[in-house]
Design an enzyme around this catalytic site. Sequence first.
Site, PDB file in Angstrom:
ATOM      1  N   SER A 135      16.773   6.210  -9.319  1.00  0.00           N
ATOM      2  CA  SER A 135      15.810   7.074 -10.097  1.00  0.00           C
ATOM      3  C   SER A 135      14.449   6.978  -9.390  1.00  0.00           C
ATOM      4  O   SER A 135      14.105   5.937  -8.854  1.00  0.00           O
ATOM      5  CB  SER A 135      15.787   6.392 -11.369  1.00  0.00           C
ATOM      6  OG  SER A 135      14.976   7.236 -12.266  1.00  0.00           O
ATOM      7  N   TYR A 147      14.374  -0.260 -18.603  1.00  0.00           N
ATOM      8  CA  TYR A 147      15.245   0.799 -17.679  1.00  0.00           C
ATOM      9  C   TYR A 147      14.818   0.834 -16.311  1.00  0.00           C
ATOM     10  O   TYR A 147      15.462   0.741 -15.568  1.00  0.00           O
ATOM     11  CB  TYR A 147      15.191   2.115 -18.633  1.00  0.00           C
ATOM     12  CG  TYR A 147      15.740   3.084 -17.602  1.00  0.00           C
ATOM     13  CD1 TYR A 147      17.097   3.027 -17.713  1.00  0.00           C
ATOM     14  CD2 TYR A 147      14.951   4.238 -16.899  1.00  0.00           C
ATOM     15  CE1 TYR A 147      17.754   4.435 -16.921  1.00  0.00           C
ATOM     16  CE2 TYR A 147      15.568   5.078 -16.147  1.00  0.00           C
ATOM     17  CZ  TYR A 147      17.098   5.181 -16.259  1.00  0.00           C
ATOM     18  OH  TYR A 147      17.615   6.032 -15.407  1.00  0.00           O
TER      19      TYR A 147
END
Length: 223
Positions: A135, A147
């Site tokens: 990501s 996250y």
Amino acid sequence: MSKTLLITGASSGIGAATAKAAADAGWNVALCARSADKIEALAGEIGDAALALPCDVTKREDISEALEKTKAKFGQIDAVFANAGTGVEKPGIENGDPDEWHDMIHVNVLAPLLLAHYATPYLKETKGHYVVTGSKAGRDSFKGSVYSATKHFVHGFGENLAEEMREWGGRATVIAPGMVDTAFFDEPKPTKIQPEDVANAVVYALSQPKTAAVREIYIMPND
């Protein structure tokens, strides 16, 4: 013999789009997810080149069995795509929920590790390819984001795994998208990256000649 790709998190979004794109490119696809009805429907849509394998990616026995069934069905495993991932409802460290962290770390950190561990003997046979969904959050810093920290792990792990796999002719690629229009977000994001865009990147990485190892593909929205 057609090449075979096993995909986790294959029931929707990036995983489902990659299954379709890979099948269109001539690959067999093994679809792993907890949502049996969704992957069975997707397998039916793709046809004989697809195999639905209901599994929990955090469970060792599920991953091991999925790999065994994939090889039994298609004869070999040429690539795996560790795509399953999740986030949390409560952001930040002070206000975060440790139970959410526990579940997320198992999916975002442990599951890619387990897939790499159990898939390696199969990939060695084909000098195969390991692909994992990273990501933009794994490249940058985001205030208090656990996250993001899990995706930083993915990026570091992907590079380290690539160095190990190159010893026997294998390759590893981190796919690093920014915001993607998937069910991960509560509201649709039609102007952001589409799952099909990420799927195309995965197929691109898989299709490169053996002389080229694409270590990372970084994708951002163009609006």
